[in-house]
Design a protein around this motif. Structure first.
Motif, short mmCIF file in Angstrom:
data_model
loop_
_atom_site.label_atom_id
_atom_site.label_comp_id
_atom_site.label_asym_id
_atom_site.label_seq_id
_atom_site.Cartn_x
_atom_site.Cartn_y
_atom_site.Cartn_z
N THR A 167 0.85 -1.19 0.00
CA THR A 167 0.00 0.00 0.00
C THR A 167 0.88 1.24 0.00
OG1 THR A 167 -1.68 -1.17 1.30
CG2 THR A 167 -1.87 1.22 1.19
N ARG A 168 0.47 2.26 -0.74
CA ARG A 168 1.15 3.55 -0.66
C ARG A 168 0.20 4.67 -1.07
NH1 ARG A 168 2.38 5.78 -5.53
NH2 ARG A 168 3.11 4.50 -7.31
N PRO A 169 0.51 5.92 -0.71
CA PRO A 169 -0.36 7.04 -1.11
C PRO A 169 -0.34 7.24 -2.61
CG PRO A 169 1.11 7.67 0.70
CD PRO A 169 1.60 6.35 0.19
N LEU A 170 -1.42 7.73 -3.14
CA LEU A 170 -1.48 8.14 -4.52
C LEU A 170 -0.86 9.53 -4.65
CD1 LEU A 170 -5.09 6.99 -5.44
CD2 LEU A 170 -3.00 6.17 -6.54
N ALA A 171 -0.21 9.78 -5.78
CA ALA A 171 0.36 11.10 -6.03
C ALA A 171 -0.74 12.07 -6.46
CB ALA A 171 1.45 11.00 -7.10
N ALA A 172 -0.37 13.33 -6.59
CA ALA A 172 -1.36 14.37 -6.89
C ALA A 172 -1.86 14.34 -8.33
CB ALA A 172 -0.78 15.74 -6.57
N GLY A 173 -1.08 13.78 -9.24
CA GLY A 173 -1.47 13.75 -10.64
C GLY A 173 -0.67 12.73 -11.41
N ASP A 174 -0.97 12.58 -12.70
CA ASP A 174 -0.30 11.55 -13.51
C ASP A 174 1.21 11.77 -13.59
OD1 ASP A 174 -2.66 10.25 -13.96
OD2 ASP A 174 -2.91 10.94 -16.03
N ASP A 175 1.64 13.02 -13.76
CA ASP A 175 3.07 13.28 -13.90
C ASP A 175 3.83 12.93 -12.63
OD1 ASP A 175 2.67 14.14 -16.47
OD2 ASP A 175 2.67 16.27 -15.97
N THR A 176 3.29 13.33 -11.48
CA THR A 176 3.95 13.01 -10.22
C THR A 176 3.83 11.53 -9.89
OG1 THR A 176 1.95 13.82 -9.11
CG2 THR A 176 3.84 15.30 -9.17
N GLU A 177 2.74 10.91 -10.34
CA GLU A 177 2.58 9.47 -10.14
C GLU A 177 3.65 8.72 -10.94
OE1 GLU A 177 1.34 7.17 -7.81
OE2 GLU A 177 -0.58 8.16 -8.20
N LEU A 178 3.84 9.14 -12.17
CA LEU A 178 4.85 8.50 -13.02
C LEU A 178 6.25 8.68 -12.43
CD1 LEU A 178 5.10 6.92 -15.68
CD2 LEU A 178 5.44 9.12 -16.84
#
Length: 354
Positions: free
Chosen positions: A144-155
């Motif tokens: 489990t981990r937190p989701l990032a704020a958006g696709d770019d930061t997630e990538l």
């Protein structure tokens, strides 16, 4: 000590056919820090309707207030015996209670129920272990981990090697669709069935997936990746308390070369954010397996999951782990079955796995 704490605990079985009782139980579950979607009455009822295995929910009350909940499924199988499981067909479970004494009381009540039902063993898939139960914290890992704020930061949060694979998946000619209608559920089950056949395990009944989707409503959906209009990867996810749980997911034989699973999970992260989720629960995997390595490659740190069992004196613990060497021939043989045969026989066996 408050007057409330001095009152005795009473234990009883919930009437899960009563909407008011279900709402009361679910309110307690949603407020409990250690709760999972598998603690909800929606899960217990859907499993019962989808597999025919009987659901039970034990309650602890004090002074009329609910102070503990334990959902259970009585699993019956000619191949694997009988067990009382919290929770059946889920990867989370165990006692939700305000303190240790309530937890122990519910666990003792569960064991008494197991004995009445003729179950040689009982399993708690999560939560603190009660006294008298044996803990296994070496078989399964959670991710489990937190989701990032958006696709770019997630990538950017994905480790470099896996990030390159995701970029290739994003550039590929793949289409993503989400929904929960009958057609998408049927498409998902077909993909999932092929995936588990290729792994050597029997598929769960399609009715189970339909019942879960219906019971959870807007808190469940399917995300499917298609190539040239053909589904190649698909996952049925649950949404609970700010987290997305990609639960039943898989891909066809073509999915790996197309990197469809990479596209699927990255798309699900974006989809979950749009639904207000803040965490991505990648579920459990057995330690030392390729599935666990895949999740580590995505930047998820493994955490041991503690499951507790209690077994009747003189009886052997129920064993349904496909990695057990005694199942090696069965797994190898199942991989060779024609898909229509595996889909016909699989639900008859998987109903007893729980």
């Amino acid at each position: 000590m408050t007057m409330h704490a001095a009152l005795p605990i009473t234990l009883r079985a919930a009437d899960i056919r009563d909407p008011r009782e279900r709402a009361r139980v679910d309110a307690f579950v949603r407020a409990a820090r250690a709760a999972t979607p598998f603690h909800l009455t929606a899960w217990t009822c859907a499993v019962e309707r989808g597999t025919g295995q009987r659901g039970h929910v034990l309650l602890a009350e004090r002074g009329g207030a609910l102070v503990g909940v334990l959902p259970l499924t009585a699993i019956r199988s000619r191949l694997f015996g009988r067990a009382l499981v919290s929770t059946g067909f889920g990867v989370g479970g165990g006692v939700l209670a305000e303190n240790d004494s309530v937890r122990q009381a519910l666990a003792d009540c569960a064991w008494a129920l197991a004995e009445r039902l003729g179950c040689a063993s009982a399993e708690l898939r999560g939560g603190l272990a009660p006294e008298g139960w044996v803990v296994d914290d070496a078989t399964y890992l959670g991710f489990t981990r937190p989701l990032a704020a958006g696709d770019d930061t997630e990538l950017a949060a994905i480790p470099r090697k896996q990030r390159a694979e995701v970029r290739k998946a994003l550039a590929a000619d793949l289409q993503v669709a989400t929904g929960a209608g009958a057609a998408m559920l049927a498409e998902h089950h077909a993909v999932y069935a092929e995936s588990v056949r290729n792994l050597g395990t029997p598929v769960f009944p399609a009715q189970l997936f339909r019942e879960v989707a219906a019971a959870f409503g807007s808190e469940a959906d399917v995300l499917t990746v298609r190539h040239d209009g053909v589904a190649v990867a698909s996952v049925l996810s649950l949404y609970f308390n700010g987290a997305v749980y990609p639960y039943w997911g898989g891909g066809t034989a073509a999915a790996r070369a197309l990197r469809a699973n990479d596209r699927m999970y990255f798309a699900l992260m974006s989809h979950a954010r749009s639904k207000g989720c803040e965490r991505f629960d990648f579920g459990r995997s057995k330690a030392g397996t390729g599935a666990a390595a895949f999740k580590k490659n995505w930047g998820f740190a493994p955490v041991p999951l503690a499951y507790a069992k209690r077994t009747a004196e003189g009886a052997g613990a129920r064993e349904v782990n496909p990695l057990n060497p005694k199942f090696a021939a069965m797994v190898a043989g199942w991989k060779r079955l024609p898909l229509p045969v595996a889909n016909l026989l699989g639900p008859l066996i998987s109903r007893g796995l729980g």
